[in-house]
Scaffold this motif. Structure first.
Motif, PDB file in Angstrom:
ATOM      1  N   ASP A  35     -14.406  -8.306  -4.027  1.00  0.00           N
ATOM      2  CA  ASP A  35     -13.700  -9.492  -4.497  1.00  0.00           C
ATOM      3  C   ASP A  35     -12.590  -9.145  -5.481  1.00  0.00           C
ATOM      4  OD1 ASP A  35     -15.524  -8.760  -6.453  1.00  0.00           O
ATOM      5  OD2 ASP A  35     -15.945 -10.813  -7.062  1.00  0.00           O
ATOM      6  N   GLU A  36     -12.536  -7.884  -5.897  1.00  0.00           N
ATOM      7  CA  GLU A  36     -11.417  -7.445  -6.737  1.00  0.00           C
ATOM      8  C   GLU A  36     -10.142  -7.524  -5.898  1.00  0.00           C
ATOM      9  OE1 GLU A  36     -11.105  -6.257  -9.873  1.00  0.00           O
ATOM     10  OE2 GLU A  36     -13.207  -6.294 -10.430  1.00  0.00           O
ATOM     11  N   LYS A  37      -9.180  -8.256  -6.356  1.00  0.00           N
ATOM     12  CA  LYS A  37      -7.923  -8.391  -5.621  1.00  0.00           C
ATOM     13  C   LYS A  37      -6.943  -7.340  -6.120  1.00  0.00           C
ATOM     14  CE  LYS A  37      -9.235 -11.885  -3.227  1.00  0.00           C
ATOM     15  NZ  LYS A  37      -9.864 -11.590  -1.993  1.00  0.00           N
ATOM     16  N   ASN A  38      -6.655  -6.416  -5.265  1.00  0.00           N
ATOM     17  CA  ASN A  38      -5.701  -5.366  -5.589  1.00  0.00           C
ATOM     18  C   ASN A  38      -4.493  -5.544  -4.685  1.00  0.00           C
ATOM     19  OD1 ASN A  38      -7.231  -3.912  -7.528  1.00  0.00           O
ATOM     20  ND2 ASN A  38      -8.539  -3.204  -5.862  1.00  0.00           N
ATOM     21  N   THR A  39      -3.480  -6.177  -5.212  1.00  0.00           N
ATOM     22  CA  THR A  39      -2.286  -6.413  -4.419  1.00  0.00           C
ATOM     23  C   THR A  39      -1.155  -5.544  -4.941  1.00  0.00           C
ATOM     24  OG1 THR A  39      -1.615  -8.233  -5.845  1.00  0.00           O
ATOM     25  CG2 THR A  39      -2.932  -8.796  -3.897  1.00  0.00           C
ATOM     26  N   SER A  40      -0.239  -5.290  -4.087  1.00  0.00           N
ATOM     27  CA  SER A  40       0.908  -4.480  -4.457  1.00  0.00           C
ATOM     28  C   SER A  40       2.143  -5.075  -3.812  1.00  0.00           C
ATOM     29  CB  SER A  40       0.698  -3.033  -3.987  1.00  0.00           C
ATOM     30  OG  SER A  40       1.772  -2.232  -4.403  1.00  0.00           O
ATOM     31  N   LYS A  41       3.263  -4.852  -4.429  1.00  0.00           N
ATOM     32  CA  LYS A  41       4.521  -5.363  -3.899  1.00  0.00           C
ATOM     33  C   LYS A  41       5.478  -4.200  -3.714  1.00  0.00           C
ATOM     34  CE  LYS A  41       3.988  -9.758  -6.239  1.00  0.00           C
ATOM     35  NZ  LYS A  41       4.471 -10.638  -7.275  1.00  0.00           N
ATOM     36  N   ARG A  42       6.259  -4.285  -2.703  1.00  0.00           N
ATOM     37  CA  ARG A  42       7.306  -3.313  -2.456  1.00  0.00           C
ATOM     38  C   ARG A  42       8.593  -4.074  -2.183  1.00  0.00           C
ATOM     39  NH1 ARG A  42       3.779  -0.539  -4.024  1.00  0.00           N
ATOM     40  NH2 ARG A  42       3.087   1.486  -3.283  1.00  0.00           N
ATOM     41  N   ARG A  77      -0.857   0.673   3.904  1.00  0.00           N
ATOM     42  CA  ARG A  77      -0.467  -0.522   3.150  1.00  0.00           C
ATOM     43  C   ARG A  77      -1.578  -1.052   2.247  1.00  0.00           C
ATOM     44  NH1 ARG A  77       2.571  -1.582   8.363  1.00  0.00           N
ATOM     45  NH2 ARG A  77       4.653  -0.897   7.769  1.00  0.00           N
ATOM     46  N   ARG A  78      -2.831  -0.690   2.541  1.00  0.00           N
ATOM     47  CA  ARG A  78      -3.961  -1.104   1.689  1.00  0.00           C
ATOM     48  C   ARG A  78      -4.189  -0.146   0.527  1.00  0.00           C
ATOM     49  NH1 ARG A  78      -8.777  -0.796   5.114  1.00  0.00           N
ATOM     50  NH2 ARG A  78      -9.756  -0.644   3.084  1.00  0.00           N
ATOM     51  N   ARG A  79      -3.593   1.035   0.568  1.00  0.00           N
ATOM     52  CA  ARG A  79      -3.824   2.042  -0.462  1.00  0.00           C
ATOM     53  C   ARG A  79      -3.372   1.495  -1.818  1.00  0.00           C
ATOM     54  NH1 ARG A  79      -1.820   4.590  -4.031  1.00  0.00           N
ATOM     55  NH2 ARG A  79       0.233   3.783  -3.527  1.00  0.00           N
ATOM     56  N   ARG A  80      -4.258   1.604  -2.796  1.00  0.00           N
ATOM     57  CA  ARG A  80      -3.994   1.073  -4.137  1.00  0.00           C
ATOM     58  C   ARG A  80      -4.633   1.973  -5.178  1.00  0.00           C
ATOM     59  NH1 ARG A  80      -1.434  -1.575  -1.389  1.00  0.00           N
ATOM     60  NH2 ARG A  80      -1.464  -3.775  -0.911  1.00  0.00           N
ATOM     61  N   SER A  81      -4.152   1.842  -6.387  1.00  0.00           N
ATOM     62  CA  SER A  81      -4.868   2.418  -7.526  1.00  0.00           C
ATOM     63  C   SER A  81      -5.965   1.438  -7.903  1.00  0.00           C
ATOM     64  CB  SER A  81      -3.926   2.591  -8.730  1.00  0.00           C
ATOM     65  OG  SER A  81      -2.981   3.594  -8.474  1.00  0.00           O
ATOM     66  N   VAL A  82      -7.194   1.927  -7.886  1.00  0.00           N
ATOM     67  CA  VAL A  82      -8.338   1.141  -8.352  1.00  0.00           C
ATOM     68  C   VAL A  82      -8.870   1.909  -9.550  1.00  0.00           C
ATOM     69  CG1 VAL A  82     -10.577   0.142  -7.790  1.00  0.00           C
ATOM     70  CG2 VAL A  82      -8.820   0.321  -6.005  1.00  0.00           C
ATOM     71  N   PHE A  83      -8.808   1.278 -10.715  1.00  0.00           N
ATOM     72  CA  PHE A  83      -9.079   1.959 -11.977  1.00  0.00           C
ATOM     73  C   PHE A  83     -10.572   2.035 -12.283  1.00  0.00           C
ATOM     74  CE2 PHE A  83      -4.898  -0.032 -12.083  1.00  0.00           C
ATOM     75  CZ  PHE A  83      -4.108   1.096 -12.288  1.00  0.00           C
TER      76      PHE A  83
END
Length: 191
Positions: A173-180, A11-17
């Motif tokens: 501190d970069e907020k990487n949120t995602s919605k499903r 659930r924490r997996r994100r694209s970090v550019f």
């Protein structure tokens, strides 16, 4: 080694550019761990189609120059974007390392090609989850430019590039949120 609940990691997996990466270097040891975990992806008939080319140091600059020059060559004047041109170069400079995601087609074609692409994607997901567990940012990019990578890399017969996996540490501190949307809207139960 860092251990976390698998549900939390997924659930924490994100694209970090790449633009979000800081200057901290991802160690060869961690990159080797990513690649080793990738190697344990599911693979029909054990074709193990995933191949990786790790680009670091000055090779990142050469890759950035190749990609930006190729972009210039294949793009009409009216479609050319200076922003995109600079982004290509900056992505290569900002990443600690870039892993070219490649697929080696089974020479006997014992399984459909889509299964080998799927196996390679599962290998990348293993890398992505490993990055997440170790607080490393990553991003899979698959630009049109991957079609020209045979002019940069030495490919085996039947091997091709499926994209680039950019790696880099980023500030927490970069907020990487995602919605499903709810899984209930995507599942049909049959009894």
């Amino acid at each position: 080694m860092f251990k976390a609940d698998i549900n939390e990691i997924i659930r924490r997996r994100r694209s970090v550019f790449p633009a979000q990466y800081n200057s901290k270097t991802v160690s060869k040891e961690l990159i080797n761990m990513l690649l080793e975990n990738a190697n344990w992806a599911p693979t029909h008939k054990l074709t193990q189609p995933w191949r990786f080319k790790v680009v670091e140091g000055e090779a990142k600059d050469r890759l950035g120059a190749f990609l930006s020059d190729t972009y210039t060559d294949i793009t009409s004047d009216e479609d050319f974007s200076p922003f995109k041109y600079n982004k290509i170069i900056n992505n290569c400079k900002s990443a600690s390392a870039i892993i070219a995601i490649c697929m080696q087609r089974d020479t006997k074609e014992r399984v459909p090609e889509w299964e080998e692409v799927a196996s390679t994607a599962m290998a990348v997901q293993n890398m992505w989850l490993t990055c997440t567990a170790n607080d490393i940012g990553c991003y899979w990019s698959s630009p049109k430019l991957i079609n020209y990578m045979g002019d940069f890399f030495d490919f085996e017969e039947g091997e091709r590039c499926l994209g680039f996996f950019y790696l880099g540490y980023y500030d927490e501190d970069e907020k990487n949120t995602s919605k499903r949307e709810s899984i209930e809207d995507k599942v049909q139960w049959m009894e």
